[in-house]
Design a protein around this motif. Sequence first.
Motif, short mmCIF file in Angstrom:
data_model
loop_
_atom_site.label_atom_id
_atom_site.label_comp_id
_atom_site.label_asym_id
_atom_site.label_seq_id
_atom_site.Cartn_x
_atom_site.Cartn_y
_atom_site.Cartn_z
N ASN A 1 44.76 69.46 18.44
CA ASN A 1 44.55 70.89 18.16
C ASN A 1 43.19 71.36 18.69
OD1 ASN A 1 47.05 71.17 16.93
ND2 ASN A 1 46.25 70.65 14.90
N LYS A 2 42.17 70.48 18.46
CA LYS A 2 40.84 70.81 18.96
C LYS A 2 40.83 70.84 20.49
CE LYS A 2 36.00 69.34 18.68
NZ LYS A 2 35.06 68.31 18.19
N THR B 1 46.39 64.47 15.74
CA THR B 1 46.92 65.84 15.77
C THR B 1 45.78 66.86 15.71
OG1 THR B 1 48.95 65.10 14.66
CG2 THR B 1 48.47 67.45 14.61
N ALA B 2 44.79 66.54 14.82
CA ALA B 2 43.61 67.43 14.74
C ALA B 2 42.86 67.42 16.06
CB ALA B 2 42.70 66.96 13.60
N GLU B 3 42.77 66.21 16.64
CA GLU B 3 42.09 66.08 17.93
C GLU B 3 42.83 66.89 19.00
OE1 GLU B 3 40.82 62.56 21.10
OE2 GLU B 3 41.60 62.03 19.13
N ASP C 1 47.35 62.15 11.89
CA ASP C 1 46.71 63.40 11.46
C ASP C 1 45.43 63.65 12.25
OD1 ASP C 1 48.71 63.82 9.64
OD2 ASP C 1 47.61 62.99 7.93
N ASP C 2 44.62 62.56 12.39
CA ASP C 2 43.38 62.68 13.15
C ASP C 2 43.67 63.04 14.60
OD1 ASP C 2 41.99 62.05 10.87
OD2 ASP C 2 41.64 59.94 11.41
#
Length: 453
Positions: A101-102, A97-99, A94-95
Amino acid sequence: MNRKYFVSLSIAAVLTIGGLGTSASAHSSVDDLKKQQDDVSSKKEEVNGKIDSKKSEINDNISKQKDIQEQIDVLGKQLNDTESKIKDKEKEIDDTTAEINKLKEEIEVLKQKIEERNELLKERARAIQEKGGSANYVDVLLGADSFGDFVNRVTAVNTIVSADKKIMDEQKRDQAELEKKQKQVEEKLASLEKDKASLQTLKKELDSQKAEKASLFKQLEKQQKSLEVEKADLQQESDELSKREKSIEGEIQAEQERLAELARKQEEERKRQEAEAAKKRAAEQAAAQSSASSSSSASASSAPAKSAAAAPAPTVSSGAWTRPASGAITTNFGTDILNGKPRMHWGIDVAARGSVPIVAAADGIVIRSEYSSSYGNVVYMTHSINGKTFTTVYAHMSSALVGNGQSVKKGQQIGYMGDTGYSFGQHLHFELHAGPWNAAKSNAVNPRQYINF
């Protein structure tokens, strides 16, 4: 007189035969009870063996359950650890994936910058091309009005050239950084997904193992319940056999007491006959004194009577008891040494060679005539002497001549000396018990207290 004596003896014989018939029938029952008792004891021993076997199976089962439960606990811990790791991986994914996305947003911004720079460079390139390339910069310098203006123009040109170079360098660097970041996050995400897949596979395997162990544990629990029921049934059977064994022992004891009572009545009958015989002799003596002519007649008639009253064999002694066999005393009653070890010898051993007869030590009734691994051919007899019950045992005989329930007179032959059972040479092992015989031999006494050996 002789006729009266004969009638008296006949009545006694009838009573004896009648008593013998009852005794033999009754003692047949004792023998049957003894066989039943042996059968019950054998069955009880077999059942107790099965109980021990069930206990062993139950303990085995409990041990297996304990091992399986420990394995289930270990698998449970491994599952918890795996699930925790899966959660950690999911969080990392998740982290990441967020990274990503960022990073995608940054990439878009960077792409926009690169696009803008590209446009700027294109414009710069077109301007240079339209104005003749780098010569324009010379025209700019030569067109200075003064030295100060020239310096300013040089600075301006350098600034433009440096800006173009900077734009180019940044363009290259940003493009390289973009490619690097894309590769890193893609590799990281792929690695995390792979780790998560491995953990999920491990979890699936652990779940399967745990389910298998749990199923086995349930089977063992079910098997233990079944074993407990079987053990309880066997224990109940053993308890019932113990009760039956005790009941038969009571019946045997009661029958032995009945036979002892019969022996007591026979002893009373014997004494009554002796009293009648003594009374008869006294009457005959009185008649002899009153008439000289009848004296010789009386003497003639008393001689056979005396002879008939004193019919015992030469080895039979007077009194209630007689020695059961001729021979040397090899072992006395009491503690002695056998095979190098001290033991209690509960009787007297008499040894002799050849065909040696064994006789009843006193009037009585045969309780048992049997063969045993220890006593060999053995006869047990019950006696009533002066109102007291005694039991005699004649062991290791080569053969017995009397059967269960048979009435026997003192000095009557009951068998032959032998070497049967647990024996080390031909001899008679003779025991005397003041009361009934028992396996503990608690009533055993030294035969010399009653018999002259």
